[in-house]
Design a protein around this motif. Structure first.
Motif, PDB file in Angstrom:
ATOM      1  N   ILE A   1       0.820  -1.211   0.000  1.00 50.27           N
ATOM      2  CA  ILE A   1       0.000   0.000   0.000  1.00 50.27           C
ATOM      3  C   ILE A   1       0.856   1.265   0.000  1.00 50.27           C
ATOM      4  N   GLY A   2       2.158   1.120   0.262  1.00 51.17           N
ATOM      5  CA  GLY A   2       3.053   2.270   0.175  1.00 51.17           C
ATOM      6  C   GLY A   2       3.220   2.779  -1.235  1.00 51.17           C
ATOM      7  N   ALA A   3       2.762   2.010  -2.236  1.00 52.28           N
ATOM      8  CA  ALA A   3       2.816   2.463  -3.627  1.00 52.28           C
ATOM      9  C   ALA A   3       1.635   3.357  -3.980  1.00 52.28           C
ATOM     10  N   THR A   4       0.642   3.472  -3.100  1.00 50.59           N
ATOM     11  CA  THR A   4      -0.553   4.262  -3.390  1.00 50.59           C
ATOM     12  C   THR A   4      -0.355   5.715  -2.990  1.00 50.59           C
ATOM     13  N   PRO A   5      -1.014   6.649  -3.684  1.00 55.29           N
ATOM     14  CA  PRO A   5      -0.915   8.061  -3.285  1.00 55.29           C
ATOM     15  C   PRO A   5      -1.380   8.304  -1.851  1.00 55.29           C
ATOM     16  N   LEU A   6      -2.384   7.550  -1.399  1.00 53.64           N
ATOM     17  CA  LEU A   6      -2.919   7.768  -0.058  1.00 53.64           C
ATOM     18  C   LEU A   6      -1.919   7.402   1.021  1.00 53.64           C
ATOM     19  N   GLU A   7      -1.155   6.335   0.827  1.00 53.45           N
ATOM     20  CA  GLU A   7      -0.255   5.827   1.858  1.00 53.45           C
ATOM     21  C   GLU A   7       1.230   6.093   1.565  1.00 53.45           C
ATOM     22  N   LYS A   8       1.531   6.756   0.494  1.00 53.28           N
ATOM     23  CA  LYS A   8       2.916   6.971   0.086  1.00 53.28           C
ATOM     24  C   LYS A   8       3.693   7.694   1.185  1.00 53.28           C
ATOM     25  N   ILE A   9       4.873   7.193   1.498  1.00 52.10           N
ATOM     26  CA  ILE A   9       5.747   7.792   2.512  1.00 52.10           C
ATOM     27  C   ILE A   9       6.696   8.759   1.826  1.00 52.10           C
ATOM     28  N   SER A  10       6.735   9.979   2.277  1.00 50.33           N
ATOM     29  CA  SER A  10       7.510  11.012   1.601  1.00 50.33           C
ATOM     30  C   SER A  10       9.012  10.905   1.870  1.00 50.33           C
TER      31      SER A  10
ATOM     32  N   LYS B   1     -10.232   7.408  -7.606  1.00 50.88           N
ATOM     33  CA  LYS B   1     -10.207   8.770  -7.077  1.00 50.88           C
ATOM     34  C   LYS B   1      -9.890   8.826  -5.587  1.00 50.88           C
ATOM     35  N   ASP B   2      -9.997   7.705  -4.867  1.00 53.56           N
ATOM     36  CA  ASP B   2      -9.655   7.702  -3.450  1.00 53.56           C
ATOM     37  C   ASP B   2      -8.149   7.617  -3.220  1.00 53.56           C
ATOM     38  N   GLY B   3      -7.378   7.417  -4.294  1.00 51.55           N
ATOM     39  CA  GLY B   3      -5.932   7.344  -4.161  1.00 51.55           C
ATOM     40  C   GLY B   3      -5.426   6.078  -3.492  1.00 51.55           C
ATOM     41  N   PHE B   4      -6.290   5.077  -3.379  1.00 52.01           N
ATOM     42  CA  PHE B   4      -5.908   3.841  -2.693  1.00 52.01           C
ATOM     43  C   PHE B   4      -6.181   2.599  -3.537  1.00 52.01           C
ATOM     44  N   HIS B   5      -7.354   2.521  -4.107  1.00 53.58           N
ATOM     45  CA  HIS B   5      -7.706   1.332  -4.886  1.00 53.58           C
ATOM     46  C   HIS B   5      -7.156   1.429  -6.300  1.00 53.58           C
ATOM     47  N   PRO B   6      -6.589   0.343  -6.804  1.00 56.22           N
ATOM     48  CA  PRO B   6      -6.035   0.372  -8.156  1.00 56.22           C
ATOM     49  C   PRO B   6      -7.127   0.569  -9.197  1.00 56.22           C
ATOM     50  N   SER B   7      -6.827   1.357 -10.210  1.00 55.87           N
ATOM     51  CA  SER B   7      -7.794   1.614 -11.267  1.00 55.87           C
ATOM     52  C   SER B   7      -7.811   0.463 -12.266  1.00 55.87           C
ATOM     53  N   THR B   8      -8.553   0.646 -13.343  1.00 57.78           N
ATOM     54  CA  THR B   8      -8.745  -0.436 -14.305  1.00 57.78           C
ATOM     55  C   THR B   8      -7.434  -0.939 -14.873  1.00 57.78           C
ATOM     56  N   VAL B   9      -6.519  -0.040 -15.217  1.00 59.61           N
ATOM     57  CA  VAL B   9      -5.270  -0.482 -15.839  1.00 59.61           C
ATOM     58  C   VAL B   9      -4.481  -1.386 -14.890  1.00 59.61           C
ATOM     59  N   CYS B  10      -4.374  -1.005 -13.619  1.00 58.03           N
ATOM     60  CA  CYS B  10      -3.657  -1.847 -12.658  1.00 58.03           C
ATOM     61  C   CYS B  10      -4.404  -3.144 -12.396  1.00 58.03           C
ATOM     62  N   GLN B  11      -5.719  -3.077 -12.388  1.00 59.62           N
ATOM     63  CA  GLN B  11      -6.506  -4.291 -12.182  1.00 59.62           C
ATOM     64  C   GLN B  11      -6.327  -5.265 -13.351  1.00 59.62           C
ATOM     65  N   ALA B  12      -6.144  -4.745 -14.558  1.00 57.10           N
ATOM     66  CA  ALA B  12      -5.887  -5.631 -15.698  1.00 57.10           C
ATOM     67  C   ALA B  12      -4.553  -6.344 -15.527  1.00 57.10           C
ATOM     68  N   LEU B  13      -3.555  -5.645 -14.998  1.00 52.69           N
ATOM     69  CA  LEU B  13      -2.260  -6.273 -14.746  1.00 52.69           C
ATOM     70  C   LEU B  13      -2.360  -7.287 -13.603  1.00 52.69           C
ATOM     71  N   ILE B  14      -3.170  -6.977 -12.590  1.00 55.07           N
ATOM     72  CA  ILE B  14      -3.427  -7.944 -11.519  1.00 55.07           C
ATOM     73  C   ILE B  14      -4.101  -9.183 -12.094  1.00 55.07           C
TER      74      ILE B  14
END
Length: 443
Positions: free
Chosen positions: A212-221, A291-304
């Motif tokens: 989850i550190g790869a997500t905008p919501l949880e990204k560590i600066s 848009k929540d910055g946490f759940h992967p969008s369609t493109v990432c879900q296709a790779l999953i």
């Protein structure tokens, strides 16, 4: 409709003699191959004797995004999801190979914790791996949990395989390795329950834990803290792979590869089509996250989806074709897979140098002024320098021939020298040679 459906492969021949009498002629331009070859990939793969029936134990990563409108729908139409998850993508793109059972479109169709969706999809939003352990082993007097376990136990006897994708909701980036290891312990407990209650020997796929550190919501600066956190997640997944992956009839789906790619590939791209990291309130298709910055969008879900198919293909009697990059871009995202080349062509003039646009694109030459594809030196060597960014879109290779007949072969690796700036030098292996570029868009 694609603007340039016939852009596929261009062959360019350059006779070179050590007497340095050098000419350059475009002798062949093959068109139409791309669309035809790609259609064969999509439609000539055959059909599974019966779709593989898969039961999923998971969380919001796997629940149909249609029922997760708080983040999967655009702000302008908050009740209509415009993003899809891997379940929905595979249901649309691989229905002959893959099934999660019957589909209920109305909320409240199930009496248990599921909202609606596919019959064998037990993916509960917000559920941790620890919550699944409690539901399966000690549901108490909680009626929805009791009903969920009852329905799941019944369905375990109706499916061909089980997928466990959980643990990301348990992840806390500041936790120690020991605390992270509790997630592995919980996944082991879920696996043990399935093994005890499903038919003997049923294949079980276990997904690694998305970072989850790869997500905008949880990204560590802070870079140092971020690197340490990422290493701890990598250690957790290594332990999951080592432990569960060694168990009989158990296979691993490497969900962590997608978050690793988000971490490492900047800009993130598929065949040269770039995607944006930051979320957007309208969930446009070229954004990596909802848009929540946490759940992967369609493109990432296709790779999953592809990682899950790889896990299934370890045991499937008939391997399920993975989603190609062009399929993801064109059919899943409704983007034009040829857009990087189209953008290049739109800014190009005709310089009448005989080099088609695809080759100019791959070599990074100026399409508005005459250019050469190969540069020759006094010693008879030739060199060229492909564009690294354009090579994301297509493959470029160089062939050689002594007769201009059907004796074209790749230039031997021993006769090529690659330099740090990306340029390639060709050392002739014969006094008289013809060279030919072959450029083919990536699948």
């Amino acid at each position: 409709m694609r603007l340039y459906p016939n852009i596929s492969e261009e062959l360019f021949e350059f006779p070179v003699h050590l007497t340095h009498i050098i000419t350059m002629t475009v002798i062949k331009h093959i068109i139409g191959t791309l669309v035809f070859s790609w259609a064969l990939l999509c439609f000539a793969t055959g059909a599974y004797a019966a779709p593989l029936r898969l039961l999923v134990i998971g969380d919001s990563l796997s629940e149909e995004y249609r029922f997760e409108a708080p983040f999967s729908a655009p702000d302008s139409n908050p009740l209509q999801a415009n993003t899809r998850n891997w379940v929905e993508i595979l249901a649309a793109r691989r229905p002959s190979f893959f099934s999660l059972g019957g589909y209920q479109a109305s909320l409240g169709s199930y009496a248990d914790l599921r909202n609606a969706g596919y019959e064998y999809n037990y993916s509960i939003p917000g559920y941790k791996a620890s919550a699944w352990v409690e539901l399966l082993n000690n549901p108490g007097l909680n009626l929805p949990r009791i009903l969920t376990r009852l329905e799941l136990n019944g369905d375990l006897g109706s499916v061909n395989a089980v997928l466990i994708v959980a643990g990301a909701n348990d992840l806390r980036l500041g936790d120690t390795d020991a605390q992270h290891n509790v997630i592995r312990t919980n996944l082991v407990s879920i696996h043990s329950y399935v093994r005890a209650n499903a038919p003997a020997g049923i294949p079980i796929i276990v997904g690694t834990v998305a970072d989850i550190g790869a997500t905008p919501l949880e990204k560590i600066s802070d870079p140092t803290t971020a690197a340490a956190s990422r290493q701890r997640v990598a250690t957790l997944n290594a332990n999951i792979i080592s432990d569960l992956g060694a168990r009989p009839n158990t296979f691993i789906a490497r969900i962590d590869r997608i978050t690793d790619r988000i971490h490492d590939q900047v800009p993130f791209h598929i065949n040269g089509t770039e995607f944006t990291y930051a979320p957007h309130p309208e969930n446009p298709p070229r954004h990596l996250f909802c848009k929540d910055g946490f759940h992967p969008s369609t493109v990432c879900q296709a790779l999953i989806a592809n990682e899950i198919l790889k896990g299934i293909n370890h045991f499937a009697a008939t391997p399920i074709p993975l989603l190609t990059n062009r399929e993801i871009l064109g059919d899943v995202l409704s983007l034009n897979p040829d857009q990087p080349l189209i953008d290049f062509i739109s800014t190009a003039g005709d310089d009448h140098d005989g080099l088609p646009a695809l080759l100019e694109f791959l070599l990074g030459t100026n399409p508005s002024s005459p250019s050469v594809a190969l540069t020759f030196s006094a010693d008879g060597s030739a060199s060229y320098r492909p564009s690294p960014s354009a090579l994301r879109f297509a493959n470029l290779s160089l062939l050689q021939s002594q007769t201009l007949n059907n004796d074209w072969v790749p230039v031997p690796a021993a006769n090529t020298i690659s330099f740090p700036d990306g340029s390639v030098k060709i050392i002739p292996s014969s006094p008289t040679l013809f060279y030919k570029f072959a450029a083919t868009p990536n699948p």
